[in-house]
Design an enzyme around this catalytic site. Structure first.
Site, PDB file in Angstrom:
ATOM      1  N   CYS A   1      23.636 -11.200 -10.155  1.00 23.77           N
ATOM      2  CA  CYS A   1      22.442 -11.753  -9.292  1.00 23.77           C
ATOM      3  C   CYS A   1      22.827 -12.868  -8.594  1.00 23.77           C
ATOM      4  O   CYS A   1      23.407 -13.734  -8.608  1.00 23.77           O
ATOM      5  CB  CYS A   1      21.164 -11.821 -10.051  1.00 23.77           C
ATOM      6  SG  CYS A   1      20.705 -10.385 -10.932  1.00 23.77           S
ATOM      7  N   ASP A   2      21.919 -13.060  -7.235  1.00 26.44           N
ATOM      8  CA  ASP A   2      22.112 -14.398  -6.548  1.00 26.44           C
ATOM      9  C   ASP A   2      21.245 -15.390  -6.876  1.00 26.44           C
ATOM     10  O   ASP A   2      20.620 -15.304  -8.029  1.00 26.44           O
ATOM     11  CB  ASP A   2      22.007 -14.002  -4.964  1.00 26.44           C
ATOM     12  CG  ASP A   2      20.532 -13.482  -4.668  1.00 26.44           C
ATOM     13  OD1 ASP A   2      19.484 -13.536  -5.724  1.00 26.44           O
ATOM     14  OD2 ASP A   2      20.368 -12.781  -3.602  1.00 26.44           O
ATOM     15  N   SER A   3      21.157 -16.702  -6.197  1.00 21.28           N
ATOM     16  CA  SER A   3      20.350 -17.660  -6.868  1.00 21.28           C
ATOM     17  C   SER A   3      18.664 -17.454  -6.658  1.00 21.28           C
ATOM     18  O   SER A   3      18.050 -18.083  -7.365  1.00 21.28           O
ATOM     19  CB  SER A   3      20.542 -18.845  -5.861  1.00 21.28           C
ATOM     20  OG  SER A   3      20.195 -18.578  -4.420  1.00 21.28           O
ATOM     21  N   TYR A   4      18.442 -16.279  -6.096  1.00 22.32           N
ATOM     22  CA  TYR A   4      16.836 -15.828  -6.221  1.00 22.32           C
ATOM     23  C   TYR A   4      16.545 -14.949  -7.199  1.00 22.32           C
ATOM     24  O   TYR A   4      15.537 -14.345  -7.475  1.00 22.32           O
ATOM     25  CB  TYR A   4      16.538 -15.095  -4.872  1.00 22.32           C
ATOM     26  CG  TYR A   4      17.001 -16.161  -3.664  1.00 22.32           C
ATOM     27  CD1 TYR A   4      15.945 -17.247  -3.327  1.00 22.32           C
ATOM     28  CD2 TYR A   4      17.754 -15.777  -2.844  1.00 22.32           C
ATOM     29  CE1 TYR A   4      16.301 -17.887  -2.329  1.00 22.32           C
ATOM     30  CE2 TYR A   4      17.945 -16.737  -1.765  1.00 22.32           C
ATOM     31  CZ  TYR A   4      17.246 -17.823  -1.525  1.00 22.32           C
ATOM     32  OH  TYR A   4      17.574 -18.713  -0.395  1.00 22.32           O
TER      33      TYR A   4
ATOM     34  N   HIS B   1      17.935 -12.022  -7.470  1.00 22.95           N
ATOM     35  CA  HIS B   1      18.183 -10.653  -6.619  1.00 22.95           C
ATOM     36  C   HIS B   1      19.551 -10.188  -7.011  1.00 22.95           C
ATOM     37  O   HIS B   1      20.475 -10.757  -6.772  1.00 22.95           O
ATOM     38  CB  HIS B   1      17.880 -10.559  -5.275  1.00 22.95           C
ATOM     39  CG  HIS B   1      16.530 -11.168  -4.817  1.00 22.95           C
ATOM     40  ND1 HIS B   1      16.118 -11.661  -3.675  1.00 22.95           N
ATOM     41  CD2 HIS B   1      15.337 -11.006  -5.640  1.00 22.95           C
ATOM     42  CE1 HIS B   1      14.800 -11.969  -3.674  1.00 22.95           C
ATOM     43  NE2 HIS B   1      14.329 -11.607  -4.812  1.00 22.95           N
TER      44      HIS B   1
END
Length: 134
Positions: A14-17, A19
């Site tokens: 996942c990314d920093s959000y 997601h």
């Protein structure tokens, strides 16, 4: 024939959000395609030993809704097209509520040991590679 593969989103995907990173979807699709081949009885090791390889040549993917950290995803995989030397697999990644996270058509081709397009050896054509008749 449709096969469903289940997997859980891991935090490092996942990314920093929180997601799933867009590139990770390609890994999910590959995992599900390999699961599909295994479940239909396709002899992947055998085709490699015979000097042939299945290469992905094109991916057409539509991202719909982000998959999130720790979600349990279901990936539906089935053959859309089969030619003499190539085919297309259709895949849908679904979120826990059944909504579509991503949908893709993955085109693959059979090549020989010299990386030249080659007809799929007849002994490796199993029913699950063929699209269901409408």
């Amino acid at each position: 024939m449709k096969i469903i593969t289940e997997l859980k989103v891991r935090p490092y995907e996942c990314d920093s959000y929180n997601h799933v990173n867009n590139a990770v979807y390609l890994n999910y699709l590959e995992t599900a395609r390999m699961d599909y081949l295994e479940k239909i009885g396709f002899d992947y090791d055998g085709i490699v030993k015979a000097g042939y390889y299945l290469y992905v040549t094109h991916v057409d993917i539509s991202y719909k809704f982000s998959a999130l950290m720790h979600e349990e995803l279901k990936i539906e995989t089935w053959p859309k097209k089969l030619g003499a030397a190539s085919g297309v697999m259709h895949q849908i990644i679904r979120k826990p509520d059944g909504s579509v996270s991503a949908e893709a058509d993955v085109t693959w081709a059979c090549v020989n040991k010299d990386a030249k397009l080659s007809k799929i050896p007849e002994s490796f054509i199993v029913d699950g590679l063929k699209p269901d008749e409408a």
